[in-house]
Design a protein around this motif. Structure first.
Motif, PDB file in Angstrom:
ATOM      1  N   SER A 378     -20.219 -11.106  20.455  1.00 19.69           N
ATOM      2  CA  SER A 378     -19.892 -12.505  20.778  1.00 19.69           C
ATOM      3  C   SER A 378     -20.766 -13.107  21.727  1.00 19.69           C
ATOM      4  O   SER A 378     -20.938 -14.324  21.260  1.00 19.69           O
ATOM      5  CB  SER A 378     -18.406 -12.155  21.653  1.00 19.69           C
ATOM      6  OG  SER A 378     -17.993 -13.341  22.260  1.00 19.69           O
ATOM      7  N   ASP A 420     -15.155 -10.846  14.389  1.00 15.87           N
ATOM      8  CA  ASP A 420     -15.143 -10.995  15.998  1.00 15.87           C
ATOM      9  C   ASP A 420     -13.642 -10.289  16.104  1.00 15.87           C
ATOM     10  O   ASP A 420     -13.537  -9.538  17.046  1.00 15.87           O
ATOM     11  CB  ASP A 420     -15.183 -12.339  16.574  1.00 15.87           C
ATOM     12  CG  ASP A 420     -16.589 -12.966  16.480  1.00 15.87           C
ATOM     13  OD1 ASP A 420     -16.658 -13.651  16.106  1.00 15.87           O
ATOM     14  OD2 ASP A 420     -17.383 -12.034  17.135  1.00 15.87           O
ATOM     15  N   ASN A 424      -6.876  -9.966  10.345  1.00 17.50           N
ATOM     16  CA  ASN A 424      -6.476 -11.608   9.884  1.00 17.50           C
ATOM     17  C   ASN A 424      -5.461 -11.638   9.070  1.00 17.50           C
ATOM     18  O   ASN A 424      -4.952 -12.756   8.442  1.00 17.50           O
ATOM     19  CB  ASN A 424      -7.891 -11.852   8.898  1.00 17.50           C
ATOM     20  CG  ASN A 424      -9.163 -12.010   9.458  1.00 17.50           C
ATOM     21  OD1 ASN A 424      -9.456 -12.930   9.972  1.00 17.50           O
ATOM     22  ND2 ASN A 424      -9.659 -10.916   9.409  1.00 17.50           N
ATOM     23  N   ILE A 435      -9.878 -19.209  20.612  1.00 10.63           N
ATOM     24  CA  ILE A 435     -10.175 -19.092  19.172  1.00 10.63           C
ATOM     25  C   ILE A 435     -11.287 -19.822  18.655  1.00 10.63           C
ATOM     26  O   ILE A 435     -12.258 -19.501  17.925  1.00 10.63           O
ATOM     27  CB  ILE A 435      -8.918 -19.400  18.512  1.00 10.63           C
ATOM     28  CG1 ILE A 435      -7.770 -18.387  18.605  1.00 10.63           C
ATOM     29  CG2 ILE A 435      -9.155 -19.713  16.830  1.00 10.63           C
ATOM     30  CD1 ILE A 435      -6.679 -18.748  18.011  1.00 10.63           C
ATOM     31  N   SER A 438     -14.596 -18.476  20.408  1.00 10.65           N
ATOM     32  CA  SER A 438     -15.213 -17.253  19.724  1.00 10.65           C
ATOM     33  C   SER A 438     -15.581 -17.562  18.119  1.00 10.65           C
ATOM     34  O   SER A 438     -16.334 -16.664  17.570  1.00 10.65           O
ATOM     35  CB  SER A 438     -14.012 -16.200  19.480  1.00 10.65           C
ATOM     36  OG  SER A 438     -13.747 -15.892  20.943  1.00 10.65           O
ATOM     37  N   SER A 439     -15.269 -18.745  17.607  1.00  9.32           N
ATOM     38  CA  SER A 439     -15.526 -18.967  16.355  1.00  9.32           C
ATOM     39  C   SER A 439     -17.091 -19.893  16.059  1.00  9.32           C
ATOM     40  O   SER A 439     -17.424 -20.020  15.152  1.00  9.32           O
ATOM     41  CB  SER A 439     -14.537 -19.906  15.599  1.00  9.32           C
ATOM     42  OG  SER A 439     -13.341 -19.511  15.367  1.00  9.32           O
ATOM     43  N   ASN A 462     -12.936 -21.095   7.470  1.00 10.26           N
ATOM     44  CA  ASN A 462     -13.116 -19.789   7.431  1.00 10.26           C
ATOM     45  C   ASN A 462     -13.587 -19.144   8.850  1.00 10.26           C
ATOM     46  O   ASN A 462     -13.161 -18.190   9.149  1.00 10.26           O
ATOM     47  CB  ASN A 462     -14.083 -19.711   6.452  1.00 10.26           C
ATOM     48  CG  ASN A 462     -13.510 -19.638   4.902  1.00 10.26           C
ATOM     49  OD1 ASN A 462     -12.345 -19.637   4.910  1.00 10.26           O
ATOM     50  ND2 ASN A 462     -14.336 -19.869   4.040  1.00 10.26           N
ATOM     51  N   ALA A 463     -14.309 -20.002   9.376  1.00 10.92           N
ATOM     52  CA  ALA A 463     -14.957 -19.671  10.920  1.00 10.92           C
ATOM     53  C   ALA A 463     -13.602 -19.483  11.963  1.00 10.92           C
ATOM     54  O   ALA A 463     -13.559 -18.518  12.698  1.00 10.92           O
ATOM     55  CB  ALA A 463     -15.846 -20.504  11.403  1.00 10.92           C
ATOM     56  N   LEU A 464     -12.623 -20.299  11.818  1.00 15.12           N
ATOM     57  CA  LEU A 464     -11.735 -20.619  12.723  1.00 15.12           C
ATOM     58  C   LEU A 464     -10.486 -19.349  12.466  1.00 15.12           C
ATOM     59  O   LEU A 464     -10.217 -18.722  13.075  1.00 15.12           O
ATOM     60  CB  LEU A 464     -11.002 -21.885  12.794  1.00 15.12           C
ATOM     61  CG  LEU A 464     -11.818 -23.030  13.451  1.00 15.12           C
ATOM     62  CD1 LEU A 464     -11.291 -24.447  13.314  1.00 15.12           C
ATOM     63  CD2 LEU A 464     -11.840 -22.619  14.836  1.00 15.12           C
ATOM     64  N   GLU A 465     -10.410 -19.309  11.029  1.00 15.71           N
ATOM     65  CA  GLU A 465      -9.530 -18.208  10.652  1.00 15.71           C
ATOM     66  C   GLU A 465      -9.886 -16.757  10.807  1.00 15.71           C
ATOM     67  O   GLU A 465      -9.086 -15.849  10.594  1.00 15.71           O
ATOM     68  CB  GLU A 465      -8.922 -18.506   9.260  1.00 15.71           C
ATOM     69  CG  GLU A 465      -8.184 -19.657   9.081  1.00 15.71           C
ATOM     70  CD  GLU A 465      -7.408 -19.890   7.796  1.00 15.71           C
ATOM     71  OE1 GLU A 465      -8.043 -19.410   6.679  1.00 15.71           O
ATOM     72  OE2 GLU A 465      -6.375 -20.520   7.630  1.00 15.71           O
ATOM     73  N   SER A 466     -11.177 -16.430  10.936  1.00 19.46           N
ATOM     74  CA  SER A 466     -11.727 -15.346  11.111  1.00 19.46           C
ATOM     75  C   SER A 466     -11.317 -14.779  12.350  1.00 19.46           C
ATOM     76  O   SER A 466     -11.153 -13.626  12.705  1.00 19.46           O
ATOM     77  CB  SER A 466     -13.337 -15.143  11.137  1.00 19.46           C
ATOM     78  OG  SER A 466     -13.892 -15.915  12.219  1.00 19.46           O
ATOM     79  N   ILE A 467     -10.909 -15.553  13.442  1.00 17.23           N
ATOM     80  CA  ILE A 467     -10.243 -15.246  14.685  1.00 17.23           C
ATOM     81  C   ILE A 467      -8.912 -15.643  14.813  1.00 17.23           C
ATOM     82  O   ILE A 467      -8.230 -14.502  15.229  1.00 17.23           O
ATOM     83  CB  ILE A 467     -11.117 -16.099  15.830  1.00 17.23           C
ATOM     84  CG1 ILE A 467     -12.438 -16.017  15.723  1.00 17.23           C
ATOM     85  CG2 ILE A 467     -10.633 -15.783  17.078  1.00 17.23           C
ATOM     86  CD1 ILE A 467     -13.173 -14.645  15.827  1.00 17.23           C
TER      87      ILE A 467
END
Length: 546
Positions: A378, A420, A424, A435, A438-439, A462-467
């Motif tokens: 992070s 991270d 999911n 969120i 962290s993205s 995708n970056a946001l949904e990875s968190i």
């Protein structure tokens, strides 16, 4: 004659065995071609979707077998690793398979350099890829002398590492020391994933191995870079309102104690967060502790927090260390990190979590700054984004990367960055602001920024949904239509759901005043006309042109 044949056969067998010692087994890599590709729990569309895979993402295949289709993909399914040793199935129509051959005989000059430096063959490809893009970056091995499996087991001891995940494969259920609803003791599988250096040899995550001492060549850029890291955080805004320039204070503190101000800023953000929950630690107004600050959460260990509360623990620690006044407190904490960690062999973010090469052998696997297993990655992402925004990636960096004994080649590097938050499948318990941050983006006043021009909608989602979790992000354009393709632009609306609430934030891309996601002559013309008063840039569009 028979004697000669026997000698020849023996010599051939000897060469074969010798060659075996120089080769690893091949690894099969699958690259995802397509958007919205589902990873499923079985080889058919009737099985549950575990997550949506990123277009262009690369994953290691469990094997090179095409599993028989049970519906929806006539050619068959590939089985891939996606989070640690977790695996799932992807329709072969969307997978481009390649073979990665790990051979201890280098195939080019770059691999030769890293072999001679002492890196195992499984490091070479990723290091050479980074070196190709950044010729002035330097990678040095740390020979820990530790057995890999033993090191993982030691770091997976109950209570040593915690993870923000509800995925059972990432949780050590035998460890009963669970102290929050969202943080759980990390399993050995999760520890191995986060601890394996080979999983983090990418641009975003290599900075957890960055040498963390003050670099005089960055002296003129450090203050701005530190501000860029923390400018969305409430503690920064609070002190800005009091005319306290934290960027300059961090730069001065870093120079005085020989620690990178960017690292200090990242560590403070990691400890205080972007919200107001730690207001009492950074405001200096708490009754009985007026003028004392603790930006680093020193003294706020688990036992103390349970009995006395984090504020009392942190401010009592600050008072005992005479951290009276803003500059004294920031430099005092930075000095303590330098003296307690960086100067004792823990001179990277990775080593401050996984103390595998201490100057004092009695501190092996101990004296670790944080229990959050994802903290090094992070903080690395935060540092990378700052360097990129400040155009500092072209500078020379030195990275110290651990090497262990008896490492096998079954690591799970996705080659496009690691996770991270491993879970999911459900909504995250994290705040919306957390969120977003962290993205890799910025959050302030109902807006999301820190997105580069020419960024696709799919990449942001995708970056946001990875968190946040798969399916918890919706993006609409300026006409209020849901979009999944094309570029994201200023004025777009991003709706993010967590386990409790839903929040919609507006996109601001610096320089993109027209809202098309790119910066060109049109944006320049709009800014010029706005300055002349012949055209009005309002709201987020005005902010984008500021």
């Amino acid at each position: 004659m028979k004697n000669n044949i026997f000698k020849l056969l023996f010599f051939t067998l000897f060469l074969f065995i010798l060659n075996m010692n120089f080769c690893y087994a091949d690894i099969y890599r699958g690259k995802i071609n397509g958007t919205g590709v589902n990873l499923r729990s079985g080889p058919g569309t009737s099985y549950d979707s575990l997550k949506t895979l990123s277009n262009g993402g690369e994953y290691n295949l469990v094997d090179n077998t095409l599993y028989k289709d049970e519906g929806g993909c006539s050619k068959g399914w590939y089985k891939i690793y996606y989070e640690g040793s977790s695996s799932g199935y992807v329709c072969s129509d969307y997978v481009e398979v390649s073979t990665v051959v790990y051979n201890e005989n280098p195939t080019n000059d770059c691999e030769t350099i890293y072999k001679e430096a002492g890196f195992p063959a499984t490091y070479w490809g990723s290091l050479c890829k980074l070196k190709e893009s950044h010729s002035n970056w330097d990678f040095k091995p740390i020979f820990t002398g530790l057995d890999w499996s033993s090191a993982v087991n030691s770091e997976a001891a109950c209570g040593k590492s915690y993870i923000a995940s509800s995925d059972s494969s990432n949780i050590d259920t035998s460890c009963k020391n669970i102290y929050t609803k969202t943080w759980y003791p990390a399993s050995s599988t999760a520890v191995a994933y986060y601890m394996d250096p080979r999983n983090w040899l990418t641009e975003q995550y290599i900075f957890q191995f960055e040498y963390l001492k003050y670099d005089n060549s960055f002296a003129n850029a450090y203050a701005d870079a530190a501000r860029d890291i923390i400018d969305h955080a409430e503690f920064y805004k609070y002190h800005l309102g009091l005319n306290n320039d934290l960027g300059s204070i961090l730069n001065e503190a870093g120079k005085n104690v020989n620690v990178s101000p960017i690292f200090i800023a990242s560590r403070i953000l990691q400890e205080l967060g972007s919200g107001t929950s730690e207001y009492d630690l950074y405001s200096g107004v708490y009754k009985g502790y007026e003028g004392f600050y603790n930006f680093y959460n020193f003294g706020v260990n688990d036992n103390c927090a349970v009995t006395g509360g984090p504020t009392a623990c942190g401010l009592e620690y600050a008072k005992k260390n005479n951290w009276y006044g803003l500059k004294v407190a920031i430099e005092g904490g930075a000095s303590q990190i330098a003296n307690s960690y960086i100067n004792k062999g823990q001179y990277t973010g990775y080593l401050q979590k996984f103390n595998v090469s201490p100057t004092d052998s009695s501190k092996l696997y101990g004296h670790q700054y944080m229990t959050n297993i994802a903290a090094p990655s992070s903080e690395s992402k935060s540092a990378y984004n700052t360097y990129k925004t400040s155009d500092l990636l072209k500078n020379a960096f030195v990275f110290y990367i651990p090497v262990y004994n008896n490492m096998d080649n079954t690591h799970y590097n996705q080659n496009n960055g690691a996770i991270d938050t491993p879970d999911n499948k459900t909504s995250s318990d994290l705040d919306i602001s957390t969120i977003i941050i962290s993205s890799g983006f910025k959050y302030a006043g109902g807006m999301i920024s820190g997105i580069n021009p020419n960024t696709s909608i799919n990449n942001v989602k995708n970056a946001l949904e990875s968190i946040a979790g798969s399916g918890n992000v919706t993006i609409k354009n300026s006409n209020d239509n849901i979009v999944n393709d094309g570029l994201i632009g200023t004025g777009f609306k991003v709706t993010i759901n967590n386990a409790k609430v839903s929040e919609t934030v507006t996109v601001v891309i610096n320089g993109d005043t027209s809202g098309d996601g790119i910066i060109n002559a049109l944006d320049l013309l709009q800014v010029q006309k706005n300055l002349l008063g012949t055209y009005n840039l309002n709201g987020v569009y005005n902010m984008a042109g500021d």
